[in-house]
Design an enzyme around this catalytic site. Structure first.
Site, PDB file in Angstrom:
ATOM      1  N   GLU A  46       0.840  -1.212   0.000  1.00  0.00           N
ATOM      2  CA  GLU A  46       0.000   0.000   0.000  1.00  0.00           C
ATOM      3  C   GLU A  46       0.868   1.252   0.000  1.00  0.00           C
ATOM      4  O   GLU A  46       1.825   1.349   0.783  1.00  0.00           O
ATOM      5  CB  GLU A  46      -0.898  -0.021   1.243  1.00  0.00           C
ATOM      6  CG  GLU A  46      -2.237   0.601   1.043  1.00  0.00           C
ATOM      7  CD  GLU A  46      -3.110  -0.216   0.086  1.00  0.00           C
ATOM      8  OE1 GLU A  46      -3.101   0.092  -1.122  1.00  0.00           O
ATOM      9  OE2 GLU A  46      -3.787  -1.153   0.549  1.00  0.00           O
TER      10      GLU A  46
ATOM     11  N   GLU B  70      -6.803   9.906 -14.883  1.00  0.00           N
ATOM     12  CA  GLU B  70      -6.800  10.222 -13.451  1.00  0.00           C
ATOM     13  C   GLU B  70      -5.879  11.434 -13.187  1.00  0.00           C
ATOM     14  O   GLU B  70      -6.246  12.381 -12.486  1.00  0.00           O
ATOM     15  CB  GLU B  70      -6.318   8.961 -12.739  1.00  0.00           C
ATOM     16  CG  GLU B  70      -6.517   8.825 -11.289  1.00  0.00           C
ATOM     17  CD  GLU B  70      -7.920   8.411 -10.866  1.00  0.00           C
ATOM     18  OE1 GLU B  70      -8.538   9.261 -10.216  1.00  0.00           O
ATOM     19  OE2 GLU B  70      -8.395   7.296 -11.114  1.00  0.00           O
TER      20      GLU B  70
ATOM     21  N   SER C  95     -13.032   4.573  -9.625  1.00  0.00           N
ATOM     22  CA  SER C  95     -12.665   5.449 -10.747  1.00  0.00           C
ATOM     23  C   SER C  95     -11.820   4.708 -11.777  1.00  0.00           C
ATOM     24  O   SER C  95     -12.040   4.853 -12.984  1.00  0.00           O
ATOM     25  CB  SER C  95     -11.967   6.716 -10.255  1.00  0.00           C
ATOM     26  OG  SER C  95     -10.791   6.408  -9.568  1.00  0.00           O
TER      27      SER C  95
ATOM     28  N   ASP D  54       3.084   1.961  -4.928  1.00  0.00           N
ATOM     29  CA  ASP D  54       3.117   1.915  -6.408  1.00  0.00           C
ATOM     30  C   ASP D  54       3.787   3.151  -6.991  1.00  0.00           C
ATOM     31  O   ASP D  54       4.562   3.063  -7.933  1.00  0.00           O
ATOM     32  CB  ASP D  54       1.725   1.648  -7.016  1.00  0.00           C
ATOM     33  CG  ASP D  54       0.660   2.674  -6.684  1.00  0.00           C
ATOM     34  OD1 ASP D  54       0.882   3.537  -5.791  1.00  0.00           O
ATOM     35  OD2 ASP D  54      -0.423   2.624  -7.312  1.00  0.00           O
TER      36      ASP D  54
ATOM     37  N   ASP E 273      -4.003   0.343  -9.463  1.00  0.00           N
ATOM     38  CA  ASP E 273      -5.431   0.064  -9.640  1.00  0.00           C
ATOM     39  C   ASP E 273      -5.731  -0.287 -11.091  1.00  0.00           C
ATOM     40  O   ASP E 273      -6.439  -1.260 -11.392  1.00  0.00           O
ATOM     41  CB  ASP E 273      -6.275   1.283  -9.245  1.00  0.00           C
ATOM     42  CG  ASP E 273      -5.973   1.747  -7.841  1.00  0.00           C
ATOM     43  OD1 ASP E 273      -5.370   0.976  -7.086  1.00  0.00           O
ATOM     44  OD2 ASP E 273      -6.325   2.891  -7.509  1.00  0.00           O
TER      45      ASP E 273
HETATM   46  C1  GLA Z   1      -5.009   4.680  -4.424  1.00  0.00           C
HETATM   47  C2  GLA Z   1      -4.212   4.961  -5.698  1.00  0.00           C
HETATM   48  C3  GLA Z   1      -3.211   3.841  -5.988  1.00  0.00           C
HETATM   49  C4  GLA Z   1      -2.373   3.500  -4.760  1.00  0.00           C
HETATM   50  C5  GLA Z   1      -3.256   3.337  -3.527  1.00  0.00           C
HETATM   51  C6  GLA Z   1      -2.454   3.155  -2.256  1.00  0.00           C
HETATM   52  O1  GLA Z   1      -5.837   3.572  -4.626  1.00  0.00           O
HETATM   53  O2  GLA Z   1      -5.079   5.122  -6.789  1.00  0.00           O
HETATM   54  O3  GLA Z   1      -2.399   4.178  -7.084  1.00  0.00           O
HETATM   55  O4  GLA Z   1      -1.375   4.468  -4.558  1.00  0.00           O
HETATM   56  O5  GLA Z   1      -4.130   4.437  -3.347  1.00  0.00           O
HETATM   57  O6  GLA Z   1      -1.744   1.971  -2.299  1.00  0.00           O
END
Ligand code: GLA
Length: 381
Positions: A34, A162, A129, A37, A174
Site C-alpha cells: 500500500e 486520473e 474510478s 506503487d 489500480d
Molecule cells: C489509491 C491509488 C493507488 C495507490 C493506492 C495506495 O488507490 O489510486 O495508485 O497508490 O491508493 O496503495
C-alpha cells in the site's frame, strides 16, 4: 437482475433503443503493497466481482451522449475534439478524459451513446474510478472495432485520465489490477517496469472485504501530499525512488519527522509484499496474517493514512480471525474498506463476530463481500 442486465435495461430506457454491446471492468482490492506503487514498489492487488458496466451503441454525429444510471440518470453530452475538463472532477472528468486520450491513440471516440452503471460501493477504496476508466476504454475500443489495446496500454491510458483530467497523481496499481488481473488470482505487479505475475490463491482461503462505514471523501490533497513527501525523501537520499532505499539509509539520513516514518513505511511495505507472495505460494496463512497485520500498523503509525474507525474494525477482525490469517485497511486510506485473508471455513465465525460487535459509524448495515479463488463470478454483483 445482474449488473450487465441492469445496464442494458438502463440504456434502453434512456435512449429508447437496445445497446449494441455491453462491457465490464472489475474493481480491485489490494492485499498488500500500500502506497508503494508511486515509489516504483511491488504491489499485490486482485480484481473483485463488483465493478462497472458500460452499454454502448453508435449514434449519428460525432458527439458522445452518456448517462450515469447510478446518479439519477445524470447526463453528459460533448464533442471529444472540443471538450474541456469538468470541474469539480467527477465521473464526467473520467469520461471526457478517456475519450480524448483514446482519440490520440487513433480510436474514434465520437458518434456514441453510453450508459454507465456500477456495483462498487462508493467511497470504499475499491477503485471505482479506475474501474470506470477501464470499462469506458473497453467500450470505446469495442465500438471502434479496432485491435484491442494491451492491458498495459489500457492501464496507462486510464492512469492518464486520473492524472490529467481528475488531478489525482495516483500510481498504476489500480489500473493494472483491473486491466490485467485474473479472477481468483492476486496480481504481483512490479511498478518499476510493470512486469506482472498471477499468483493463485489457495482454494481454501477467502478474501473478505468489509466496509468501514467511513467514506473516503475528498482525500486527494492528502494523497498527493504523501506522494510529494516520498519523492522528497528519495531525492534527499539521491535515489531514483524509495524502491532503491533501505532502512539503514533512512536511519543514517536523520530525516525530520514525519519524513523518516513515511520512507520507512514504503521500504518495509515492499519487503512485506515479497514475504506475502512467498507465503501465498507456500500456503503459509499464519505468515501471511503476520505481514497483513504489520502492514496495517505501518500504515496507521508511520504513513498515517488510517482513521480510528478503520483501526477498530481491523482490530475486531484480527481478534475474530486469530493467527490463521489477518486483516488490514486497503486502498488509499482515510476511510474505505478493510480486507482480510482467512480460511474460507472461518468466514461464518468472522461474520458472526462482526454482526455482534461492529456498528458502522454511518449506521449502514454490515457489508461483507467474499472474494478469492472459488468465489463465484458475479457473486457480489
Ligand atoms: C489509491 C491509488 C493507488 C495507490 C493506492 C495506495 O488507490 O489510486 O495508485 O497508490 O491508493 O496503495
Amino acid at each position: 437482475m445482474s449488473l450487465l442486465d441492469r445496464t442494458r435495461a438502463g440504456f434502453a430506457a434512456a435512449f429508447g433503443t437496445e445497446p449494441e454491446g455491453v462491457v465490464f471492468a472489475p474493481g480491485r482490492v489490494n492485499l498488500i503493497g500500500e502506497h508503494v506503487d508511486y515509489n516504483d514498489g511491488l504491489v499485490l492487488p486482485m480484481p473483485i466481482s463488483v465493478g462497472t458496466a458500460v452499454a454502448w451503441s453508435h449514434a449519428p454525429g460525432d458527439g458522445i451522449e452518456a448517462v450515469a444510471l447510478n446518479l439519477d440518470g445524470a447526463r453528459d453530452i460533448f464533442k471529444p475534439n472540443e471538450v474541456q475538463p469538468h470541474s469539480p472532477a467527477d465521473w464526467r472528468s473520467y469520461l471526457r478524459g478517456m475519450a480524448v486520450i483514446l482519440a490520440e491513440r487513433g480510436i474514434r471516440p465520437g458518434g456514441l451513446r453510453l450508459a454507465i452503471s456500477g456495483s462498487i460501493p462508493r467511497g470504499a477504496g475499491l477503485s471505482s474510478s479506475a474501474s470506470l476508466c477501464v470499462a469506458l476504454c473497453r467500450a470505446l475500443i469495442a465500438a471502434d472495432r479496432t485491435e484491442p489495446l494491451s492491458p498495459r496500454d489500457i492501464a496507462l491510458a486510464a492512469q492518464r485520465a486520473e492524472h490529467e483530467w481528475a488531478g489525482v497523481k495516483c500510481g498504476i496499481m489500480d489500473q493494472m489490477a483491473i486491466a490485467a488481473g485474473e479472477p481468483g488470482h492476486a496480481l504481483l505487479l512490479d511498478c518499476r517496469d510493470l512486469a506482472i505475475q498471477h499468483v493463485r490463491l489457495p482454494a481454501k482461503w477467502a478474501v473478505v472485504i468489509v466496509q468501514s462505514g467511513v467514506s473516503r471523501g475528498l482525500v486527494d490533497g492528502h494523497y498527493n501530499a504523501r506522494r510529494r513527501e516520498c519523492e522528497a525523501a528519495a531525492k534527499a537520499l539521491q535515489v531514483a525512488s524509495l524502491r532503491d532505499a533501505s532502512i539503514a539509509m533512512i536511519a543514517a539520513a536523520q530525516f525530520p519527522d514525519p519524513v523518516a516514518r513515511r520512507a520507512r513505511h514504503v521500504v518495509s511495505e515492499i519487503e512485506r509484499t515479497r514475504t506475502a507472495v512467498a507465503a501465498i505460494k507456500a500456503g503459509a496463512l499464519v505468515t501471511l496474517g503476520m505481514v497483513l497485520r504489520a502492514s496495517h500498523a505501518s500504515l496507521r503509525d508511520d504513513f498515517e493514512v488510517s482513521v480510528p474507525a478503520v483501526d477498530q474494525l481491523v482490530d475486531l477482525m484480527n481478534a475474530a480471525i486469530g493467527p490463521r490469517g489477518g486483516a488490514r485497511m486497503t486502498g488509499g486510506g482515510f476511510g474505505g474498506a478493510v480486507t482480510a485473508v482467512l480460511e474460507r471455513a472461518a468466514v461464518p465465525t468472522l461474520r458472526a463476530a462482526l454482526e455482534q460487535n461492529f456498528s458502522a459509524p454511518d449506521g449502514s448495515p454490515l457489508n461483507l463481500m467474499i472474494e478469492g479463488n472459488g468465489a463465484s463470478p458475479g457473486c457480489n454483483l
